[in-house]
Design an enzyme around this catalytic site. Structure first.
Site, PDB file in Angstrom:
ATOM      1  CE  LYS A  57      -3.880  -2.340   1.911  1.00 43.71           C
ATOM      2  NZ  LYS A  57      -4.431  -2.836   3.127  1.00 43.71           N
ATOM      3  CE1 TYR A 105       0.150   3.529  -6.031  1.00 49.84           C
ATOM      4  CE2 TYR A 105      -0.198   5.466  -4.655  1.00 49.84           C
ATOM      5  CZ  TYR A 105      -0.699   4.427  -5.412  1.00 49.84           C
ATOM      6  OH  TYR A 105      -2.049   4.280  -5.550  1.00 49.84           O
ATOM      7  CB  ILE A 150       0.949   6.381   2.197  1.00 50.05           C
ATOM      8  CG1 ILE A 150       0.256   7.737   2.261  1.00 50.05           C
ATOM      9  CG2 ILE A 150       2.120   6.332   3.173  1.00 50.05           C
ATOM     10  CD1 ILE A 150      -0.383   8.037   3.604  1.00 50.05           C
ATOM     11  CB  CYS A 151      -1.676   3.251  -1.602  1.00 54.91           C
ATOM     12  SG  CYS A 151      -3.087   2.932  -2.669  1.00 54.91           S
ATOM     13  CG  LEU A 152      -3.419   8.466   0.925  1.00 62.46           C
ATOM     14  CD1 LEU A 152      -3.158   9.941   1.188  1.00 62.46           C
ATOM     15  CD2 LEU A 152      -3.967   7.801   2.169  1.00 62.46           C
TER      16      LEU A 152
END
Length: 167
Positions: A108, A110, A115-117
């Protein structure tokens, strides 16, 4: 959105009014004032609720932000450096928060530790432009991400507490 505690915390963050990004020099100064005031209020509220978990500061132009966030797990404090740039299309585009030291440790995230949101936070941000700002990014983006990912990373042994690293 989220649980009642999160809803309450977010409802106490001032909404921003100025719809401006860093390319609009005059209005950006006004937006930046709002951007500084909202996290200050959010941190004050967090301290009052014994839930203090981040610090932010920016460069003079307000286009590069950095600081620290921390997460308490099993009574141990895990602290991380955070950083992000304000996109030129801000506030239409939300900033991408990076935790460089966790880069590559979770799916989660990149490249570069961002952070992946995309699934949960970005649609919420898009519905609330220009009212949401950096305090909302922290409350509804980074905070929930830490709450899910840090315990998982600890349980997998991918991060350890500083005191346990020496043993």
């Amino acid at each position: 959105m989220a649980d009642d505690a999160t809803r309450k915390a977010v409802s106490e963050i001032p909404l921003l009014k100025t719809n401006s990004g860093p390319r609009d020099k005059e209005l950006w100064v006004q937006r930046l004032r709002e951007e500084y005031l909202a996290p200050i209020k959010y941190v004050e509220n967090n301290k009052a609720a014994d839930n203090d978990w981040f610090r932010l500061e920016s460069n003079k132009e307000g286009t590069r932000w950095f600081g620290k966030c921390w997460y308490i797990h099993d009574l141990l404090k895990y602290e991380f450096d955070i950083e992000f740039d304000i996109p030129v299309t801000y506030p239409t585009t939300a900033p991408e928060v990076a935790i460089p030291e966790l880069d590559g440790k979770t799916a989660k995230m990149y490249r570069g530790g961002k952070i992946c949101l995309t699934d949960h936070f970005k649609p919420l941000w898009a519905r609330n432009v220009p009212k949401f700002g950096l305090a909302h990014l922290m409350a509804l983006g980074l905070g929930p991400w830490l709450a899910v990912e840090i315990p998982d990373l600890i349980s997998k042994g991918l991060i350890t507490h500083r005191e346990q690293q020496g043993s």
